[in-house]
Design a protein around this motif. Sequence first.
Motif, mmCIF file in Angstrom:
data_model
loop_
_atom_site.group_PDB
_atom_site.id
_atom_site.type_symbol
_atom_site.label_atom_id
_atom_site.label_comp_id
_atom_site.label_asym_id
_atom_site.label_seq_id
_atom_site.Cartn_x
_atom_site.Cartn_y
_atom_site.Cartn_z
ATOM 1 N N PRO A 22 0.837 -1.216 0.000
ATOM 2 C CA PRO A 22 0.000 0.000 0.000
ATOM 3 C C PRO A 22 0.868 1.260 0.000
ATOM 4 O O PRO A 22 2.031 1.241 0.400
ATOM 5 C CB PRO A 22 -0.774 -0.093 1.319
ATOM 6 N N LYS A 23 0.269 2.353 -0.411
ATOM 7 C CA LYS A 23 0.976 3.636 -0.378
ATOM 8 C C LYS A 23 1.049 4.119 1.070
ATOM 9 O O LYS A 23 0.144 3.877 1.855
ATOM 10 C CB LYS A 23 0.232 4.662 -1.219
ATOM 11 N N PRO A 24 2.142 4.801 1.425
ATOM 12 C CA PRO A 24 2.234 5.332 2.798
ATOM 13 C C PRO A 24 1.278 6.512 2.987
ATOM 14 O O PRO A 24 0.968 7.231 2.051
ATOM 15 C CB PRO A 24 3.690 5.776 2.903
ATOM 16 N N ARG A 25 0.827 6.688 4.241
ATOM 17 C CA ARG A 25 -0.036 7.820 4.590
ATOM 18 C C ARG A 25 0.763 9.022 5.072
ATOM 19 O O ARG A 25 0.212 10.110 5.224
ATOM 20 C CB ARG A 25 -1.021 7.430 5.700
ATOM 21 N N ILE A 26 2.034 8.807 5.365
ATOM 22 C CA ILE A 26 2.890 9.884 5.871
ATOM 23 C C ILE A 26 4.177 9.891 5.053
ATOM 24 O O ILE A 26 4.478 8.921 4.357
ATOM 25 C CB ILE A 26 3.194 9.710 7.382
ATOM 26 N N GLU A 82 -6.846 -11.419 6.596
ATOM 27 C CA GLU A 82 -6.779 -10.249 5.730
ATOM 28 C C GLU A 82 -7.068 -8.967 6.516
ATOM 29 O O GLU A 82 -6.383 -7.960 6.380
ATOM 30 C CB GLU A 82 -7.766 -10.402 4.570
ATOM 31 N N LYS A 83 -8.076 -9.006 7.392
ATOM 32 C CA LYS A 83 -8.402 -7.834 8.214
ATOM 33 C C LYS A 83 -7.281 -7.516 9.201
ATOM 34 O O LYS A 83 -6.915 -6.356 9.385
ATOM 35 C CB LYS A 83 -9.706 -8.062 8.965
ATOM 36 N N LEU A 84 -6.742 -8.549 9.840
ATOM 37 C CA LEU A 84 -5.644 -8.335 10.787
ATOM 38 C C LEU A 84 -4.417 -7.753 10.091
ATOM 39 O O LEU A 84 -3.746 -6.866 10.620
ATOM 40 C CB LEU A 84 -5.276 -9.650 11.486
ATOM 41 N N MET A 85 -4.130 -8.269 8.899
ATOM 42 C CA MET A 85 -2.973 -7.774 8.145
ATOM 43 C C MET A 85 -3.187 -6.304 7.755
ATOM 44 O O MET A 85 -2.259 -5.500 7.838
ATOM 45 C CB MET A 85 -2.759 -8.653 6.917
ATOM 46 N N ALA A 86 -4.403 -5.941 7.364
ATOM 47 C CA ALA A 86 -4.703 -4.546 7.035
ATOM 48 C C ALA A 86 -4.543 -3.656 8.264
ATOM 49 O O ALA A 86 -3.994 -2.550 8.182
ATOM 50 C CB ALA A 86 -6.111 -4.426 6.455
ATOM 51 N N GLN A 87 -5.003 -4.130 9.419
ATOM 52 C CA GLN A 87 -4.852 -3.355 10.656
ATOM 53 C C GLN A 87 -3.377 -3.184 11.013
ATOM 54 O O GLN A 87 -2.952 -2.101 11.428
ATOM 55 C CB GLN A 87 -5.604 -4.028 11.792
ATOM 56 N N LEU A 88 -2.605 -4.245 10.840
ATOM 57 C CA LEU A 88 -1.168 -4.185 11.113
ATOM 58 C C LEU A 88 -0.498 -3.154 10.206
ATOM 59 O O LEU A 88 0.281 -2.314 10.675
ATOM 60 C CB LEU A 88 -0.546 -5.568 10.914
ATOM 61 N N LEU A 89 -0.807 -3.189 8.916
ATOM 62 C CA LEU A 89 -0.204 -2.238 7.978
ATOM 63 C C LEU A 89 -0.661 -0.812 8.268
ATOM 64 O O LEU A 89 0.103 0.137 8.088
ATOM 65 C CB LEU A 89 -0.518 -2.637 6.541
ATOM 66 N N ASP A 90 -1.887 -0.655 8.738
ATOM 67 C CA ASP A 90 -2.369 0.669 9.115
ATOM 68 C C ASP A 90 -1.526 1.241 10.256
ATOM 69 O O ASP A 90 -1.200 2.428 10.260
ATOM 70 C CB ASP A 90 -3.842 0.605 9.518
ATOM 71 N N LEU A 91 -1.157 0.391 11.221
ATOM 72 C CA LEU A 91 -0.309 0.847 12.328
ATOM 73 C C LEU A 91 1.075 1.285 11.855
ATOM 74 O O LEU A 91 1.754 2.047 12.533
ATOM 75 C CB LEU A 91 -0.156 -0.263 13.372
ATOM 76 N N TYR A 93 1.459 2.981 9.191
ATOM 77 C CA TYR A 93 1.132 4.169 8.400
ATOM 78 C C TYR A 93 1.054 3.915 6.899
ATOM 79 O O TYR A 93 1.388 4.769 6.090
ATOM 80 C CB TYR A 93 2.093 5.326 8.721
ATOM 81 N N PHE A 94 0.533 2.734 6.541
ATOM 82 C CA PHE A 94 0.189 2.479 5.149
ATOM 83 C C PHE A 94 -1.282 2.797 4.961
ATOM 84 O O PHE A 94 -2.086 2.650 5.882
ATOM 85 C CB PHE A 94 0.448 1.011 4.776
ATOM 86 N N ASP A 95 -1.653 3.213 3.762
ATOM 87 C CA ASP A 95 -3.038 3.541 3.463
ATOM 88 C C ASP A 95 -3.809 2.259 3.150
ATOM 89 O O ASP A 95 -3.691 1.697 2.071
ATOM 90 C CB ASP A 95 -3.108 4.499 2.278
ATOM 91 N N THR A 96 -4.572 1.790 4.131
ATOM 92 C CA THR A 96 -5.354 0.565 3.959
ATOM 93 C C THR A 96 -6.852 0.847 3.981
ATOM 94 O O THR A 96 -7.644 -0.099 3.960
ATOM 95 C CB THR A 96 -5.038 -0.451 5.075
ATOM 96 N N GLY A 97 -7.239 2.089 4.040
ATOM 97 C CA GLY A 97 -8.654 2.418 4.105
ATOM 98 C C GLY A 97 -9.277 1.993 5.419
ATOM 99 O O GLY A 97 -10.462 1.752 5.507
ATOM 100 N N ILE A 98 -8.455 1.878 6.453
ATOM 101 C CA ILE A 98 -8.898 1.345 7.739
ATOM 102 C C ILE A 98 -9.996 2.205 8.369
ATOM 103 O O ILE A 98 -10.795 1.702 9.141
ATOM 104 C CB ILE A 98 -7.699 1.170 8.694
ATOM 105 N N SER A 99 -10.054 3.477 8.003
ATOM 106 C CA SER A 99 -11.085 4.318 8.613
ATOM 107 C C SER A 99 -12.491 3.834 8.268
ATOM 108 O O SER A 99 -13.409 4.011 9.033
ATOM 109 C CB SER A 99 -10.895 5.777 8.192
ATOM 110 N N GLY A 100 -12.638 3.189 7.122
ATOM 111 C CA GLY A 100 -13.931 2.592 6.775
ATOM 112 C C GLY A 100 -13.910 1.127 7.155
ATOM 113 O O GLY A 100 -14.364 0.730 8.214
ATOM 114 N N THR A 101 -13.349 0.316 6.302
ATOM 115 C CA THR A 101 -13.194 -1.111 6.592
ATOM 116 C C THR A 101 -11.766 -1.513 6.288
ATOM 117 O O THR A 101 -11.127 -0.960 5.392
ATOM 118 C CB THR A 101 -14.144 -1.969 5.738
#
Length: 128
Positions: A22-26, A82-91, A93-101
Motif C-alpha cells: 500500500p501507499k504510505p499515509r505519511i 486479511e483484516k488483521l494484516m490490514a490493521q497491522l499495515l495501518d499501524l 502508516y500504510f493507506d489501507t482504508g482502515i477508517s472505513g473497513t
Amino acid sequence: MTAQGGALSARIWEVTVSCPRPKPRIPAQRQAWHLEPERVASSVEAFFPRDTSLTLTARTVRLRMRVSGAQLGGWYAPDNVEKLMAQLLDLMYFDTGISGTASLPHPVRFEIVKRIEQTPTTEGDQVT
C-alpha cells in the motif's frame, strides 16, 4: 504416541498472504521509524502466532505464518487474516482504508499448504 511407541504426527498449515504494497499515509522519512525490523517484528507478534514473518519489498507485502487446523478454521481464517494484516499495515502508516473497513490492495493472494510433521513424544504422552 502410537501404540508401538512412535512419534505423533501433527498437521500444520503454512499460510502465505501477499498483496501489493500500500501507499504510505505519511512522508517516507517519518514512516521509516515504524518499519525498522525490530518494530515490525514486535507488531507482527502482537497480531499473529509466534514465528510469523512479514516481508516488505518495494512492490509487495508478504505475511507467512504456521497454524493448526483449528486456528485456520477459527481466528486465523482467511477473511480474518486479511483484516488483521490490514490493521497491522495501518499501524505502520500504510493507506489501507482502515477508517472505513480494513482492506488490503488487490489482488490479495493466499497460499495454504498442509504439512504433516512428526512431533517427538515425551514422557507422559497417552494413547487414546
